[in-house]
Design an enzyme around this catalytic site. Structure first.
Site, short mmCIF file in Angstrom:
data_model
loop_
_atom_site.label_atom_id
_atom_site.label_comp_id
_atom_site.label_asym_id
_atom_site.label_seq_id
_atom_site.Cartn_x
_atom_site.Cartn_y
_atom_site.Cartn_z
CE1 TYR A 200 -4.22 -1.75 0.43
CE2 TYR A 200 -2.78 -3.31 1.56
CZ TYR A 200 -3.98 -3.01 0.95
OH TYR A 200 -4.95 -3.97 0.85
CG ASN B 176 -10.74 -1.85 -8.11
OD1 ASN B 176 -11.29 -1.40 -9.12
ND2 ASN B 176 -9.97 -2.91 -8.14
CB CYS C 230 -7.39 -3.83 -5.80
SG CYS C 230 -8.88 -4.82 -5.85
CG HIS C 231 -5.75 -9.60 -7.26
ND1 HIS C 231 -6.46 -9.03 -8.31
CD2 HIS C 231 -4.75 -10.33 -7.83
CE1 HIS C 231 -5.91 -9.41 -9.44
NE2 HIS C 231 -4.88 -10.19 -9.18
CD GLU D 196 -2.38 -12.06 -10.92
OE1 GLU D 196 -1.42 -11.38 -10.49
OE2 GLU D 196 -3.49 -11.56 -11.19
#
Length: 166
Positions: free
Chosen positions: A101, A125, A133-134, A160
């Site tokens: 963040y 979001n 945002c993950h 991912e």
């Protein structure tokens, strides 16, 4: 006119909401089941799965591990100027990588006390999954807040191959 469709995914049924454009559809919201602040179908919205065929195809490819970057038109005018700056910074976080963040706050010129405001903007979001945002985690590497739930955040990061998952 506001249009919508639902799409099955490994995370549950996704709700896609958009506005018709001359080129197709501009995506305004992608919500997960049970998501905090999720969109809810309103009277007057038109169900139009065919309008979201391209988005649905990209989502299928992403969840199959074959797509690393979405090519989707987003609706204009969603969010405040600050939120749009934060969301734009999210769009630059590469597939399979994570940032803190604080790093997002630095990118938008809000380091220090601005980290909390950045976290709030990220939490608002409207385009989960496609606006990543993950990929934002705590500075200690821990998973923090995700409107769709931390289990889903972890699942997306594992999909991912992000190494920062704890």
């Amino acid at each position: 006119m506001t249009i919508y469709a639902t799409v099955d995914s490994p995370l549950g049924e996704l709700l896609l909401v958009g506005e018709e454009t001359t080129g197709g559809v501009a995506l305004a919201s992608l919500s997960l089941p049970g998501q905090k602040g999720a969109a809810v179908v309103q009277d007057g919205w038109v169900r139009s799965p065919e309008a979201f065929a391209g988005v649905a195809a990209q989502l299928r490819e992403y969840f199959a591990g074959r797509l690393t970057r979405f090519d989707i038109e987003y609706a204009d005018g969603v969010g405040t100027d600050f939120q749009r700056r934060v969301w734009s910074a999210l769009d630059t976080v590469p597939y399979g990588e994570t940032v803190s963040y604080g790093q997002i706050a630095e990118r938008v010129g809000s380091a220090g006390a601005g980290v909390r405001a950045v976290g709030t903007a990220i939490g608002r979001n409207p385009l989960l999954v496609v606006r990543p945002c993950h990929r934002v985690i705590g500075s200690d590497g821990a998973l923090r807040g995700y409107a769709g739930g931390l289990e889903r955040k972890e699942r997306l990061l594992r999909l991912e191959g992000a190494s920062a998952v704890r």
